[in-house]
Structure formats: structure tokens, C-alpha cells
Scaffold this motif. Structure first.
Motif, short mmCIF file in Angstrom:
data_model
loop_
_atom_site.label_atom_id
_atom_site.label_comp_id
_atom_site.label_asym_id
_atom_site.label_seq_id
_atom_site.Cartn_x
_atom_site.Cartn_y
_atom_site.Cartn_z
N PRO A 19 -9.43 0.60 0.44
CA PRO A 19 -8.42 0.95 -0.55
C PRO A 19 -7.01 0.57 -0.07
O PRO A 19 -6.63 0.87 1.06
CB PRO A 19 -8.54 2.47 -0.67
N VAL A 20 -6.24 -0.08 -0.95
CA VAL A 20 -4.90 -0.54 -0.60
C VAL A 20 -3.94 -0.13 -1.72
O VAL A 20 -4.24 -0.29 -2.90
CB VAL A 20 -4.86 -2.08 -0.43
N ALA A 21 -2.79 0.41 -1.32
CA ALA A 21 -1.71 0.71 -2.25
C ALA A 21 -0.53 -0.19 -1.89
O ALA A 21 -0.18 -0.32 -0.72
CB ALA A 21 -1.31 2.17 -2.16
N VAL A 22 0.07 -0.82 -2.88
CA VAL A 22 1.17 -1.76 -2.66
C VAL A 22 2.34 -1.40 -3.56
O VAL A 22 2.15 -1.10 -4.75
CB VAL A 22 0.73 -3.22 -2.97
N THR A 23 3.53 -1.42 -2.98
CA THR A 23 4.75 -1.29 -3.76
C THR A 23 5.61 -2.50 -3.46
O THR A 23 5.84 -2.84 -2.30
CB THR A 23 5.52 0.00 -3.40
N VAL A 24 6.07 -3.15 -4.50
CA VAL A 24 6.91 -4.34 -4.37
C VAL A 24 8.36 -3.90 -4.59
O VAL A 24 8.68 -3.25 -5.59
CB VAL A 24 6.50 -5.41 -5.41
N PHE A 25 9.21 -4.24 -3.64
CA PHE A 25 10.64 -3.95 -3.75
C PHE A 25 11.35 -5.25 -4.16
O PHE A 25 11.08 -6.31 -3.59
CB PHE A 25 11.18 -3.41 -2.43
N PRO A 26 12.25 -5.19 -5.15
CA PRO A 26 12.79 -6.40 -5.76
C PRO A 26 13.57 -7.34 -4.83
O PRO A 26 13.65 -8.53 -5.10
CB PRO A 26 13.70 -5.87 -6.88
N ARG A 27 14.13 -6.82 -3.74
CA ARG A 27 14.89 -7.70 -2.85
C ARG A 27 14.12 -8.01 -1.57
O ARG A 27 14.70 -8.43 -0.58
CB ARG A 27 16.25 -7.06 -2.52
N ASP A 28 12.80 -7.79 -1.60
CA ASP A 28 11.99 -8.10 -0.43
C ASP A 28 11.77 -9.61 -0.33
O ASP A 28 11.81 -10.33 -1.32
CB ASP A 28 10.63 -7.41 -0.51
N ILE A 29 11.57 -10.07 0.90
CA ILE A 29 11.30 -11.48 1.15
C ILE A 29 10.03 -11.56 1.97
O ILE A 29 9.98 -10.99 3.06
CB ILE A 29 12.47 -12.15 1.90
N PRO A 30 8.98 -12.18 1.52
CA PRO A 30 8.85 -12.85 0.22
C PRO A 30 8.50 -11.86 -0.88
O PRO A 30 7.87 -10.83 -0.62
CB PRO A 30 7.70 -13.83 0.45
N LEU A 31 8.88 -12.18 -2.07
CA LEU A 31 8.53 -11.37 -3.24
C LEU A 31 7.25 -11.98 -3.82
O LEU A 31 7.28 -13.02 -4.46
CB LEU A 31 9.67 -11.40 -4.26
N LEU A 32 6.13 -11.33 -3.53
CA LEU A 32 4.83 -11.88 -3.90
C LEU A 32 4.46 -11.51 -5.33
O LEU A 32 4.66 -10.37 -5.76
CB LEU A 32 3.75 -11.36 -2.96
N PRO A 33 3.88 -12.44 -6.06
CA PRO A 33 3.42 -12.14 -7.42
C PRO A 33 2.24 -11.16 -7.38
O PRO A 33 1.44 -11.15 -6.44
CB PRO A 33 2.94 -13.49 -7.96
N ARG A 34 2.15 -10.33 -8.39
CA ARG A 34 1.07 -9.34 -8.46
C ARG A 34 -0.30 -10.03 -8.40
O ARG A 34 -1.24 -9.51 -7.80
CB ARG A 34 1.19 -8.52 -9.73
N THR A 35 -0.43 -11.18 -9.01
CA THR A 35 -1.72 -11.88 -9.00
C THR A 35 -2.17 -12.21 -7.58
O THR A 35 -3.36 -12.14 -7.27
CB THR A 35 -1.67 -13.17 -9.83
N TRP A 36 -1.26 -12.56 -6.69
CA TRP A 36 -1.61 -12.84 -5.29
C TRP A 36 -2.07 -11.58 -4.60
O TRP A 36 -3.03 -11.59 -3.82
CB TRP A 36 -0.42 -13.42 -4.55
N ILE A 37 -1.39 -10.48 -4.87
CA ILE A 37 -1.75 -9.20 -4.26
C ILE A 37 -3.13 -8.77 -4.73
O ILE A 37 -3.97 -8.35 -3.94
CB ILE A 37 -0.68 -8.15 -4.58
N GLU A 38 -3.39 -8.87 -6.02
CA GLU A 38 -4.69 -8.50 -6.56
C GLU A 38 -5.80 -9.37 -6.00
O GLU A 38 -6.92 -8.91 -5.78
CB GLU A 38 -4.67 -8.57 -8.08
N ASP A 39 -5.50 -10.63 -5.76
CA ASP A 39 -6.50 -11.54 -5.20
C ASP A 39 -6.81 -11.19 -3.74
O ASP A 39 -7.96 -11.26 -3.31
CB ASP A 39 -5.99 -12.98 -5.28
N ALA A 40 -5.82 -10.79 -2.99
CA ALA A 40 -6.00 -10.48 -1.57
C ALA A 40 -6.64 -9.13 -1.34
O ALA A 40 -7.34 -8.93 -0.35
CB ALA A 40 -4.66 -10.54 -0.84
N TYR A 41 -6.41 -8.18 -2.25
CA TYR A 41 -6.92 -6.81 -2.07
C TYR A 41 -7.82 -6.45 -3.24
O TYR A 41 -7.36 -6.01 -4.29
CB TYR A 41 -5.75 -5.83 -1.96
N SER A 42 -9.12 -6.59 -3.03
CA SER A 42 -10.08 -6.35 -4.11
C SER A 42 -10.16 -4.88 -4.52
O SER A 42 -10.62 -4.57 -5.61
CB SER A 42 -11.46 -6.86 -3.71
#
Length: 70
Positions: free
Chosen positions: A9-32
């Protein structure tokens, strides 16, 4: 996002000024087993320093998701 795929189980929060700003699709692909995805309104790479309350709220939300599944 080359590397191992995680099935725990993985929980992810994206912060708008983070580097790199990863697209949600990449995150969903990496963490099933993505149990929580959040988009913060402010903050960046140093979220704990910049937006501590947002970070704490997101961690609690992610952990709450794990508890419900237990």
C-alpha cells in the motif's frame, strides 16, 4: 520512473512546487496498490518545512486508508 514496481500500500501527495512534478498516471503505473493520491494546494520539495499541516493531514489520510483495510 524506472525501477521496481511496488505492490504494498502506497499513499502519495503531490506538492505543486516539487521537482520533479510527476503526472498522476506515472504514479499509478509505478504503485499498483495506490491507496491515496492527494494534490496539495501549496508547498514543494521541503513540504515538512513549508506546509507542515498539509503534510500531516495527508499522512493521516493515507494511514486512515490502511486502517480501514485492516
Amino acid at each position: 520512473m524506472a525501477g521496481p514496481r511496488l505492490s504494498l500500500p502506497v499513499a502519495v501527495t503531490v506538492f505543486p512546487r516539487d521537482i520533479p512534478l510527476l503526472p498522476r498516471t506515472w504514479i499509478e503505473d509505478a504503485y499498483s496498490n495506490l491507496i491515496h493520491y492527494g494534490e496539495a494546494e501549496a508547498g514543494g520539495h521541503f513540504a515538512a518545512f513549508e506546509q507542515p499541516q498539509i503534510l500531516v493531514d495527508e499522512i493521516r489520510t493515507g494511514l486512515r486508508s490502511v486502517r480501514k483495510g485492516a
